[in-house]
Enzyme design. Structure first.
Site, short mmCIF file in Angstrom:
data_model
loop_
_atom_site.label_atom_id
_atom_site.label_comp_id
_atom_site.label_asym_id
_atom_site.label_seq_id
_atom_site.Cartn_x
_atom_site.Cartn_y
_atom_site.Cartn_z
N CYS A 180 0.69 -1.29 0.08
CA CYS A 180 0.01 -0.18 0.22
C CYS A 180 0.89 1.27 0.09
O CYS A 180 0.55 2.12 -0.90
CB CYS A 180 -1.01 0.09 1.31
SG CYS A 180 -0.19 -0.24 2.87
N HIS A 184 -2.37 0.92 7.03
CA HIS A 184 -2.79 0.79 5.74
C HIS A 184 -2.97 2.27 5.14
O HIS A 184 -3.63 2.96 5.97
CB HIS A 184 -3.91 -0.21 5.31
CG HIS A 184 -4.44 -0.40 4.10
ND1 HIS A 184 -3.61 -1.10 3.24
CD2 HIS A 184 -5.42 0.01 3.40
CE1 HIS A 184 -4.38 -1.15 2.10
NE2 HIS A 184 -5.32 -0.43 2.23
N HIS A 227 -5.63 1.79 -3.55
CA HIS A 227 -5.05 1.06 -2.78
C HIS A 227 -4.57 -0.32 -3.10
O HIS A 227 -4.88 -0.76 -3.98
CB HIS A 227 -5.54 0.97 -1.32
CG HIS A 227 -6.86 0.09 -1.26
ND1 HIS A 227 -6.87 -0.83 -0.36
CD2 HIS A 227 -7.93 0.21 -1.82
CE1 HIS A 227 -8.04 -1.46 -0.50
NE2 HIS A 227 -8.70 -0.94 -1.31
#
Length: 173
Positions: free
Chosen positions: A77, A133, A145
């Site tokens: 990510c 994240h 993402h």
């Protein structure tokens, strides 16, 4: 002398007509690209949207997830967000999602998100505090993402999973 002036005027007219035609062709190409990207992302794009961002993001869709990855062979990510920011905005970001949130962004609320802002989550099953994240906000609740299970995808902040794991938004300094 009169012939040279006539020739010069004809040449200038031809250049103007050609450039107008080519600018129309560029406009049509831009409209076609915008329409294609709108379909691909499921978001209506307008002339005001950053087509460079959407075009670059489109090249990453489907890239597999790889922890620590930063290439189209596999990306995580923060690697994805770092690549997008470097290519589109010419800004270098920290390597981890936690560091990006702490060092590279100022915190913003979900209702203040704009295209290019970052969205941060804690997806840990152990519910540890912190951020693990990051994604890049597009518009209309959608963000790009790198998902551990599906690779680079587009998701919606309104999905139950992302509402539960939401930590904060960030605007890069």
């Amino acid at each position: 002398m009169k012939t040279q002036l006539s020739l010069l005027l004809a040449l200038l007219s031809a250049l103007l007509l050609t450039s107008c035609g080519s600018s129309r062709q560029l406009a049509r190409a831009g409209e076609a690209q915008r329409a294609q990207l709108s379909r691909q992302f499921g978001i209506p794009l307008t002339k005001r949207d950053n087509l460079d961002l959407y075009a670059e993001a489109a090249t990453w869709l489907g890239v597999p997830y790889r922890y620590g990855g930063t290439s189209r062979q596999g990306v995580d990510c923060s690697g994805l967000v770092g690549n997008l920011y470097n290519k589109v905005y010419r800004k270098q970001l920290s390597r981890s999602s936690q560091d990006i949130a702490k060092k590279d962004c100022r915190r913003i609320g979900r209702s203040s998100l704009k295209t290019g802002d970052l969205v941060f989550f804690n997806t840990s099953s152990k519910r540890r505090r912190g951020i693990n994240h990051v994604g890049l906000y597009l518009k209309n609740g959608k963000f790009i993402h790198a998902s551990t299970s599906r690779g680079v995808i587009i998701s919606n902040l309104q999905e139950n999973y992302y509402r539960k794991t939401w930590k904060q938004g960030g605007r890069v300094k």
